[in-house]
Design an enzyme around this catalytic site. Structure first.
Site, PDB file in Angstrom:
ATOM      1  N   LYS A 129     -11.945 -51.197  30.401  1.00 23.43           N
ATOM      2  CA  LYS A 129     -13.049 -50.231  30.394  1.00 23.43           C
ATOM      3  C   LYS A 129     -14.414 -50.920  30.282  1.00 23.43           C
ATOM      4  CE  LYS A 129     -10.358 -46.272  28.995  1.00 23.43           C
ATOM      5  NZ  LYS A 129      -9.035 -46.927  28.790  1.00 23.43           N
TER       6      LYS A 129
HETATM    7  C1  LIG Z   1      -7.907 -46.488  29.412  1.00 26.28           C
HETATM    8  C2  LIG Z   1      -6.764 -47.386  29.532  1.00 26.28           C
HETATM    9  C3  LIG Z   1      -5.716 -47.150  30.459  1.00 26.28           C
HETATM   10  C4  LIG Z   1      -5.670 -45.914  31.326  1.00 26.28           C
HETATM   11  O1  LIG Z   1      -6.677 -45.911  32.302  1.00 26.28           O
HETATM   12  P1  LIG Z   1      -7.068 -44.550  33.055  1.00 26.28           P
HETATM   13  O2  LIG Z   1      -8.286 -44.872  33.813  1.00 26.28           O
HETATM   14  O3  LIG Z   1      -7.310 -43.537  31.967  1.00 26.28           O
HETATM   15  O4  LIG Z   1      -5.922 -44.166  33.917  1.00 26.28           O
HETATM   16  C5  LIG Z   1      -4.709 -48.083  30.558  1.00 26.28           C
HETATM   17  N1  LIG Z   1      -4.666 -49.177  29.760  1.00 26.28           N
HETATM   18  C6  LIG Z   1      -5.646 -49.429  28.864  1.00 26.28           C
HETATM   19  C7  LIG Z   1      -5.533 -50.645  28.016  1.00 26.28           C
HETATM   20  C8  LIG Z   1      -6.723 -48.562  28.721  1.00 26.28           C
HETATM   21  O5  LIG Z   1      -7.679 -48.819  27.823  1.00 26.28           O
END
Ligand SMILES: *Cc1c(COP(=O)(O)O)cnc(C)c1O
Length: 475
Positions: free
Chosen positions: A113
């Site tokens: 993210k």
């Molecule tokens: C947010 C997150 C996901 C999921 O991603 P999406 O965009 O919500 O599908 C998967 N793995 C980790 C470590 C995350 O922080």
């Protein structure tokens, strides 16, 4: 470039207008009016570019209301080796012939993210300064999103963050990451309750239009278009790293929750980046796997949402799926509205299994899916460690597990690494009986002084806490 709502409200908006907004006023999600296409000449030109230059090229196709020189400077400032630990930003490593891992987790909070959120922080600071406005970001987190937001917004002019998390329920590492921030514009609120209570408070506060406007409350959640488009860039980067020429196709496997990450892959594919399959990997919370296998999209209730060892994928609904369904239905906004508004509200589910469009999910759009369980996760972490001497986190393990269900012999499969193992030490210990390595910069983080406010799970109390700080003057 203009943006439209998936639910058909006629206004067309510019990028900077939707930057500070969440949902469109009709409850839909913003999508670009069309997907700009790339061709062989462009791909050849982009192949040799650095990550920030590549980001600039791709973002320029979607953002025409920021002067190019400014956008270029924002990309250069965001994607540095200082912030991401490597010049490549998202380097790809190879586990075995045809199986690769794209490292998306080298940013400040060690989860993917950061890649979008760091850009969003710089875009917001730029746009707020241009407008002479301020923004108070309110969010709820069980870990990853909140810390990525805080590390992206810390010290940014015109922005304050109020991040709620369930008191005492995050891992020690996650707490330390968030609560050790001493920046005056970052406010951690530990709510005496569970994550859902935090989310309910966000809803209650955002639902109070008067309070929201008076205190300039906004969000940076995963439906934000700027976050999504930032993620498109690493699909291109990974593609260039595993191919030599543009006639080669690549598969991607994506550990998924809210469908934000893999939706960016869908956008890259719509732009005609040569992607063959987009493999959606879920954990026991298999809302998405169920949809892609059967055509039934069924939102789960609280009781039906499990706490798993890949917690960032523990979702009850997939907020970004509406963007894909809109494309699947030939961009029919009234059908999209009827599915996501009327049907979901009435019955909590919809069923496209009988719809002629549903076969296109795999045939035309390349989607595949699968589900991985706790036992699969442990087994995959062990197997990857023993055979390739590579340590992967539980979310990435879900990706590797499901990737193997859908990889063919002649096409590279790139699994997106969404977090580093150190964030989930408990599961690594369970799988391997050893501690994950910890990047040096995190040594002793648990011992740093913590800054947070404990509040009851009550929207009124949270509102007066926010009002008190905002009226005291934003940074
Ligand atoms: C947010 C997150 C996901 C999921 O991603 P999406 O965009 O919500 O599908 C998967 N793995 C980790 C470590 C995350 O922080």
């Amino acid at each position: 470039m203009h943006y439209i709502s998936t639910r058909g409200r006629p206004e067309r908006r510019k990028f900077c207008e939707i930057l500070l907004e969440g949902l469109a006023p009709d409850g839909g999600l913003y999508v670009p009016e069309n997907y700009p296409l790339v061709d062989d000449v462009m791909l050849n030109r982009w192949r040799g570019l650095s990550y920030p230059d590549l980001a600039f090229e791709i973002l320029s196709l979607y953002i025409d209301d920021i002067p190019p020189a400014d956008l270029k400077a924002i990309c250069a400032k965001t994607y540095t080796s200082k912030v991401f630990g490597t010049d490549r930003i998202t380097p790809v490593r190879t586990l075995e012939t045809g199986l690769h891992v794209a490292e998306l987790s080298n940013g400040p909070t060690l989860a993917f993210k950061d890649i979008a959120m760091q850009l969003l922080g710089n875009l917001l600071e730029y746009e707020l300064a241009r407008r002479g406005e301020q923004l108070n970001i309110l969010g709820a987190t069980s870990g990853d999103t909140g810390s990525a937001a805080e590390y992206a917004m810390r010290g940014k002019k015109g922005i304050r963050v109020f991040m709620m998390s369930p008191h005492g329920r995050m891992s020690a590492f996650q707490q330390a990451q968030m609560f050790s921030l001493q920046d005056a514009n970052i406010n951690n609120i530990a709510i005496e309750g569970v994550f859902d209570d935090c989310q309910d408070i966000v809803k209650a506060v955002s639902g109070d239009t008067d309070f929201k406007q008076r205190h300039r409350i906004g969000a940076v959640n995963s439906i934000n278009w700027a976050r999504l488009v930032a993620q498109v860039v690493y699909y291109f980067s990974a593609y260039f790293q595993v191919t030599e020429e543009n006639s080669s196709k690549v598969n991607f496997a994506v550990p998924s929750g809210n469908f934000g990450n893999v939706c960016a892959g869908h956008v890259a594919r719509m732009m005609e980046l040569p992607i063959s399959r987009l493999v959606v990997a879920t954990n026991e919370n298999d809302v998405l796997d169920e949809f892609f296998r059967t055509g039934v999209y069924r939102v789960r209730g609280r009781a039906g949402t499990f706490e798993t060892s890949s917690p960032s994928m523990d979702i009850s609904k997939a907020s970004n799926l509406e963007r894909f369904v809109f494309d699947l239905l030939g961009r029919d906004a009234s059908r999209t509205r009827s599915l996501f508004d009327d049907q979901l509200r009435e019955s909590g589910s919809f069923d496209l299994s009988g719809d002629p469009a549903f076969v296109q999910v795999a045939d035309r759009f390349g989607f595949r899916s699968g589900k991985s369980t706790h036992a699969d996760r442990l087994e995959t972490i062990r197997d990857t460690w023993h055979r390739f001497n590579a340590l992967i986190d539980p979310h990435t393990a879900d990706g590797v597990k499901v990737a193997r269900m859908h990889s063919g012999p002649d096409m590279p499969m790139v699994v997106l690494e969404t977090a580093l193992p150190v964030k989930f030490a408990g599961t690594i210990r369970e799988a391997l009986g050893r501690e994950p390595d910890r990047p040096q910069r995190f040594d002793g983080i648990e011992d740093l002084p913590k800054r947070f406010e404990v509040l009851p799970a009550d929207a009124k109390t949270v509102k007066s806490y926010i009002a008190g700080l905002v009226q005291g003057g934003a940074s």
